[in-house]
Design an enzyme around this catalytic site. Structure first.
Site, mmCIF file in Angstrom:
data_model
loop_
_atom_site.group_PDB
_atom_site.id
_atom_site.type_symbol
_atom_site.label_atom_id
_atom_site.label_comp_id
_atom_site.label_asym_id
_atom_site.label_seq_id
_atom_site.Cartn_x
_atom_site.Cartn_y
_atom_site.Cartn_z
ATOM 1 N N HIS A 216 0.901 -1.148 0.000
ATOM 2 C CA HIS A 216 0.000 0.000 0.000
ATOM 3 C C HIS A 216 0.940 1.198 0.000
ATOM 4 O O HIS A 216 1.728 1.364 0.940
ATOM 5 C CB HIS A 216 -0.874 -0.019 1.263
ATOM 6 C CG HIS A 216 -1.886 1.087 1.344
ATOM 7 N ND1 HIS A 216 -3.177 0.849 1.753
ATOM 8 C CD2 HIS A 216 -1.811 2.405 1.095
ATOM 9 C CE1 HIS A 216 -3.860 1.987 1.756
ATOM 10 N NE2 HIS A 216 -3.036 2.962 1.364
ATOM 11 N N LEU A 217 0.894 1.998 -1.047
ATOM 12 C CA LEU A 217 1.805 3.124 -1.186
ATOM 13 C C LEU A 217 1.833 3.966 0.086
ATOM 14 O O LEU A 217 0.788 4.216 0.685
ATOM 15 C CB LEU A 217 1.348 3.984 -2.375
ATOM 16 C CG LEU A 217 2.281 5.117 -2.731
ATOM 17 C CD1 LEU A 217 2.483 5.157 -4.232
ATOM 18 C CD2 LEU A 217 1.763 6.427 -2.207
ATOM 19 N N HIS A 218 3.015 4.374 0.500
ATOM 20 C CA HIS A 218 3.150 5.221 1.682
ATOM 21 C C HIS A 218 4.435 6.041 1.602
ATOM 22 O O HIS A 218 5.418 5.626 1.024
ATOM 23 C CB HIS A 218 3.092 4.414 2.983
ATOM 24 C CG HIS A 218 4.048 3.268 3.041
ATOM 25 N ND1 HIS A 218 3.862 2.101 2.324
ATOM 26 C CD2 HIS A 218 5.179 3.094 3.747
ATOM 27 C CE1 HIS A 218 4.860 1.253 2.592
ATOM 28 N NE2 HIS A 218 5.672 1.842 3.448
ATOM 29 N N LEU A 219 4.369 7.224 2.188
ATOM 30 C CA LEU A 219 5.478 8.156 2.201
ATOM 31 C C LEU A 219 6.011 8.245 3.637
ATOM 32 O O LEU A 219 5.245 8.489 4.561
ATOM 33 C CB LEU A 219 4.996 9.532 1.720
ATOM 34 C CG LEU A 219 6.036 10.620 1.643
ATOM 35 C CD1 LEU A 219 5.899 11.340 0.310
ATOM 36 C CD2 LEU A 219 5.858 11.606 2.766
#
Length: 152
Positions: free
Chosen positions: A92-95
């Site tokens: 799950h894309l995360h910064l």
């Protein structure tokens, strides 16, 4: 597998907007390590809508502002691991917003490039480091108060 960013533990949520959440990282690289994640389950940058990309960047700014007020770091590392081969472990894309302090590394030169170049980093003694870098309940409370004071 249940996605930890789609269904985060309540105690890890610092901010929830229409498009993003800001979470406390469960395996912090430093004290105050936060994640800015889209609310919608998205794995790849190119699958984000433009408004989600904008919201992620605004979330990064919000996280940095709150961390400055609550924990007073000297600097930040900010980045994303986009894909398994880049080190992404949760699909799950995360910064990552990682506060840094003077003296927290013997040699910070190279920053995020150390990971890409597979250089040994004295900051990554995994479990021991994660445990030491977890925020105290008092620090979490202060950070929540700051988020509440700077968000509508």
């Amino acid at each position: 597998m249940r996605c930890p960013f789609c269904e985060p533990k309540k105690e890890n949520v610092l901010y929830e907007g229409e498009l993003i959440r800001i979470l406390i990282d469960s395996y912090p690289a430093s004290k105050g390590h936060l994640l800015v994640v889209p609310r919608r389950h998205v794995e790849k940058w190119e699958d984000l809508r433009e408004e989600e990309k904008t919201a992620l960047l605004k979330g990064m700014e919000l996280a940095m502002k709150a961390l400055r007020k609550a924990l007073n770091p000297d600097a930040f590392n900010v980045g994303m691991n986009l894909g398994r081969e880049a080190g992404q472990t949760v699909p799950h894309l995360h910064l990552h917003v990682i506060p840094r302090r003077k003296g927290d590394s013997k040699n910070p030169r190279g920053g995020v490039r150390k990971a890409v170049l597979d250089l040994e980093d004295e900051n990554l003694n995994l479990k021991e480091r994660w445990m030491r870098n977890r925020m105290s309940e008092e620090e979490k409370k202060k950070l929540r108060e700051v988020f509440n004071s700077i968000t509508p």
